[in-house]
Design an enzyme around this catalytic site. Structure first.
Site, PDB file in Angstrom:
ATOM      1  N   GLU A 125       0.557  -1.090   0.139  1.00  0.00           N
ATOM      2  CA  GLU A 125      -0.352   0.002   0.000  1.00  0.00           C
ATOM      3  C   GLU A 125       0.735   1.100  -0.017  1.00  0.00           C
ATOM      4  O   GLU A 125       0.882   2.242  -0.541  1.00  0.00           O
ATOM      5  CB  GLU A 125      -1.215   0.224   1.337  1.00  0.00           C
ATOM      6  CG  GLU A 125      -1.695  -1.172   1.368  1.00  0.00           C
ATOM      7  CD  GLU A 125      -2.757  -1.030   0.331  1.00  0.00           C
ATOM      8  OE1 GLU A 125      -3.088  -0.190  -0.689  1.00  0.00           O
ATOM      9  OE2 GLU A 125      -3.561  -1.820  -0.116  1.00  0.00           O
ATOM     10  N   ASP A 265      -4.334  -9.238  -8.136  1.00  0.00           N
ATOM     11  CA  ASP A 265      -4.442  -8.376  -9.015  1.00  0.00           C
ATOM     12  C   ASP A 265      -3.926  -8.308  -9.770  1.00  0.00           C
ATOM     13  O   ASP A 265      -3.031  -8.128 -11.372  1.00  0.00           O
ATOM     14  CB  ASP A 265      -5.663  -7.605  -8.989  1.00  0.00           C
ATOM     15  CG  ASP A 265      -5.511  -6.804  -8.159  1.00  0.00           C
ATOM     16  OD1 ASP A 265      -4.886  -6.792  -7.181  1.00  0.00           O
ATOM     17  OD2 ASP A 265      -6.362  -5.751  -7.085  1.00  0.00           O
ATOM     18  N   GLU A 358     -18.477  -5.522  -2.806  1.00  0.00           N
ATOM     19  CA  GLU A 358     -17.500  -6.617  -2.755  1.00  0.00           C
ATOM     20  C   GLU A 358     -16.964  -7.839  -3.392  1.00  0.00           C
ATOM     21  O   GLU A 358     -16.049  -7.454  -4.209  1.00  0.00           O
ATOM     22  CB  GLU A 358     -17.045  -6.143  -1.885  1.00  0.00           C
ATOM     23  CG  GLU A 358     -14.904  -6.543  -1.247  1.00  0.00           C
ATOM     24  CD  GLU A 358     -13.956  -5.459  -1.793  1.00  0.00           C
ATOM     25  OE1 GLU A 358     -14.728  -4.723  -2.330  1.00  0.00           O
ATOM     26  OE2 GLU A 358     -12.730  -5.674  -1.229  1.00  0.00           O
ATOM     27  N   GLU A 379     -11.852   0.809  -9.969  1.00  0.00           N
ATOM     28  CA  GLU A 379     -12.310  -0.112 -11.045  1.00  0.00           C
ATOM     29  C   GLU A 379     -12.441   0.085 -12.122  1.00  0.00           C
ATOM     30  O   GLU A 379     -12.394  -0.639 -12.894  1.00  0.00           O
ATOM     31  CB  GLU A 379     -11.538  -1.238 -10.523  1.00  0.00           C
ATOM     32  CG  GLU A 379     -10.776  -2.015  -9.543  1.00  0.00           C
ATOM     33  CD  GLU A 379     -10.256  -1.023  -8.409  1.00  0.00           C
ATOM     34  OE1 GLU A 379     -11.484  -0.622  -7.518  1.00  0.00           O
ATOM     35  OE2 GLU A 379      -8.924  -1.256  -8.107  1.00  0.00           O
ATOM     36  N   THR A 462      -1.015   1.242 -11.295  1.00  0.00           N
ATOM     37  CA  THR A 462      -2.419   0.621 -10.127  1.00  0.00           C
ATOM     38  C   THR A 462      -3.121   1.780  -9.244  1.00  0.00           C
ATOM     39  O   THR A 462      -4.524   1.221  -9.446  1.00  0.00           O
ATOM     40  CB  THR A 462      -1.704  -0.814  -9.254  1.00  0.00           C
ATOM     41  OG1 THR A 462      -3.326  -1.404  -9.124  1.00  0.00           O
ATOM     42  CG2 THR A 462      -1.173  -0.316  -8.050  1.00  0.00           C
TER      43      THR A 462
HETATM   44  C1  DMJ Z   1      -6.069   0.400  -5.445  1.00  0.00           C
HETATM   45  O1  DMJ Z   1      -5.683   0.816  -4.110  1.00  0.00           O
HETATM   46  C2  DMJ Z   1      -4.900   0.399  -6.136  1.00  0.00           C
HETATM   47  O2  DMJ Z   1      -6.020   0.430  -7.255  1.00  0.00           O
HETATM   48  C3  DMJ Z   1      -4.804  -1.384  -5.811  1.00  0.00           C
HETATM   49  O3  DMJ Z   1      -3.927  -1.932  -7.428  1.00  0.00           O
HETATM   50  C4  DMJ Z   1      -6.328  -2.077  -5.993  1.00  0.00           C
HETATM   51  N1  DMJ Z   1      -7.409  -1.628  -5.316  1.00  0.00           N
HETATM   52  C5  DMJ Z   1      -7.386  -0.374  -5.708  1.00  0.00           C
HETATM   53  C6  DMJ Z   1      -8.523   0.439  -5.550  1.00  0.00           C
HETATM   54  O4  DMJ Z   1     -10.302  -0.390  -5.119  1.00  0.00           O
END
Ligand code: DMJ
Length: 566
Positions: A125, A265, A358, A379, A462
């Site tokens: 994170e 993911d 979710e 997303e 991401t």
């Molecule tokens: C974000 O922090 C990033 O996209 C991460 O890869 C997974 N998803 C969260 C938000 O949903």
């Protein structure tokens, strides 16, 4: 007169339609801009410099350090958080053209942000949000064409990023090179720290840490991330599948079941994006194998279920909100048709509830009994943006409009935007995640107004932070990215001109470019049917179609084909 009026009415629709749609786009981009500032201003008023806003009580949470077991009361009293939402907002401020606020924020962070705190943070994170936010903002601040900073910037964000990157390094000090999921920013890995991590946790660090190395000239960051990625890739099964959780000390899998959602993911996303950013062939090869395995073992029509990495057998028939990023990745590799199908399914579920739950049980068509929340995730908006960019189909604008309207209707409160605790009742939860500003608002804004990106060649991390694709970061620029490079692909017996993008759907086998007899280039995704005459008893006798990389199935008459998609 009437005749002229009719002629006028008949002629005018094109002009007025396009004006109307331009107006509509402007109205929508303004609406999203207002959403961003409603979230941002409330954060700045009630939560800054702490991590995130609690919009219902107009208070704050230091969520980045509370993500673990560490309770707020265990943090040093003077701990003010990491200004996470501000760091996450930097690139969005640039996209919104707010140079003044961007500059103000950069200067505040330069003077006040410190990572020398006794706080246990989640490496993944912290990497995608803080390191990515800082690195991206540094690049934007130093981009001479942007003129965002008027001569006062002296690489302070990069210095902060480097300091943070150095604090990450002890996490990689394991027998396997796979990093611990949690570290203390001041003291490194704590005693009795958990050795369990996720595939995305140790397999999607390469963009931010690679960029940091390229910018600082300190190779340790890229090296650590790459080493971990290599180790992880080496743990794949013979089916080219990976599990969801693993032990960083023993290098053994803990959870063998996996899919494209939570815990995995961004691993897939970073293979293809690392190839785009750094141009290395090895990322492309890994991505090809991984993508093919996903299509082969997880895909069922337009859905993706989970499967056991050892056997490829389906385990959980569940849709997770995080999976909605996948169509965006598919657009990047040119698999637009498949992306569209999957995106439509996600939007169907969105419409059913007003937001995305979710977890949704595909086999029972109901929301998961405990994972009923929607934490303002980006997303679906992200994929919608990519699909619109690829197709310019106005339908995606309508999807974007529906998303914007639902967010305003269900999640907007006086003090910001609140997460949804239960999508079946729309009961809210007191948390505005920083990715709402970094991603959700950004992708929605860009859907309606992509002018900030014109003439620029960015990829998004991401977490939605833009990084420029620079030729000097590439070992070599693959031909496949040259837009005028038209290649022919074979669709059944028809030859079709296709762009290089679509060749990336069924990537041409570069190792074996063209048969001597002048036949078409073979796609590497092609898995032939077991029998030459395409006869079959079960789906297992069928392979992957070479024209679109889709899994073929066995018809009731006993022939392999794309029957599911007719
Ligand atoms: C974000 O922090 C990033 O996209 C991460 O890869 C997974 N998803 C969260 C938000 O949903």
């Amino acid at each position: 007169m009437i005749r002229w009026l009719i002629v006028f009415l008949l002629l005018s629709p094109t002009t007025s339609m396009s004006e109307l749609s331009a107006k509509r786009r402007r109205r929508m981009s303004d609406k999203v801009r207002k959403m961003f500032y409603h979230a941002y201003d409330n954060y700045m008023t009630y939560a800054f410099p702490h991590d995130e806003l609690k919009p219902m009580t107009k208070s704050f949470t230091n969520s980045l350090s509370e993500l673990g077991n560490l309770k707020l009361e265990n943090l040093p009293r003077e701990y003010n958080g990491t200004a996470l939402t501000l760091v996450e907002s930097l690139s969005s401020l640039v996209i919104l053209g707010n140079n003044t606020e961007f500059e103000k924020a950069v200067m505040w962070l330069s003077v006040n942000l410190s990572f020398d705190v006794d706080a246990r943070i989640n490496l993944f994170e912290c990497n995608i949000r803080l390191l990515g936010g800082l690195v991206s903002a540094h690049i934007l601040a130093t981009d001479s064409t942007n003129r965002f900073i008027q001569g006062t910037y002296n690489n302070q964000l990069l210095v902060l990023a480097q300091d943070l990157g150095q604090r990450f390094l002890p996490a990689f000090n394991t027998p396997t090179g796979l990093p611990y999921a949690w570290i203390n920013l001041k003291y490194g890995v704590m005693e009795n720290e958990t050795t369990e991590t996720s595939t995305s946790g140790c397999g999607s660090l390469i963009l931010e840490m690679g960029a940091l190395s390229r910018l600082t000239g300190d190779a340790r960051f890229e090296h650590a991330a790459l080493n971990a990625l290599h180790k992880l890739w080496g743990m794949r099964s013979s089916l080219n599948l990976l599990g969801t959780t693993l032990d960083v000390v023993t290098g053994e899998w803990i959870e063998y079941s996996s899919g494209i959602g939570a815990g995995v993911d961004s691993f897939y996303e970073y293979l293809i994006k690392a190839h785009i950013l750094f141009g290395k062939e090895e990322f492309w090869r890994m991505f090809q194998s991984a993508y093919l395995a996903v299509q082969k073992y997880f895909r069922y029509g337009s859905w993706y279920h989970e499967a056991d990495m050892r056997t490829g057998r389906a385990t959980y028939w569940q849709l997770t909100s995080l999976q909605a990023f996948w169509p965006g990745v598919q657009v990047l590799v040119g698999d637009v048709a498949a992306a569209n199908l999957t995106h439509r399914e996600f939007f169907y579920v969105w419409k059913k509830f007003g937001v995305l739950p979710e977890r949704y049980l595909l086999d029972h068509q109901i929301v998961h009994p405990t994972e009923k929340y929607y934490p303002l995730r980006p997303e679906l908006a992200e994929s919608t943006y990519y699909l619109y960019q690829a197709t310019k189909d106005p339908w995606y604008m309508e999807v974007g409009e529906a998303i914007v309207n639902s967010l305003n209707l269900h999640t907007k409160v006086e003090g910001g935007f609140a997460s949804v605790r239960d999508v079946t009742t729309m009961q809210l939860e007191d948390h505005q995640h920083s990715f709402f500003l970094a991603e959700t608002c950004k992708y929605l804004y860009l859907l309606f107004d992509d002018s900030p990106l014109v003439g620029r060649n960015y990829i998004f991390t991401t977490e939605g932070h833009p990084l420029p694709v620079l030729s000097d970061w590439h070992e070599r620029l693959p031909d496949t990215y040259t837009p005028h490079n038209l290649t022919s692909i074979k669709i059944n017996t028809q030859k079709k001109q296709a762009s290089a993008m679509s060749m990336q759907v069924c990537p041409a086998n570069l190792l074996n470019p063209r048969h001597d007899d002048g036949q078409e280039i073979e796609s590497v995704c092609h898995v032939p049917d077991t029998r030459d005459d395409h006869r079959c008893l079960t789906d297992d006798d069928c392979g992957i179609d070479s024209t679109n990389c889709r899994r073929r199935s066995c018809s009731s008459a006993g022939y392999c084909g794309l029957w599911l998609f007719i």
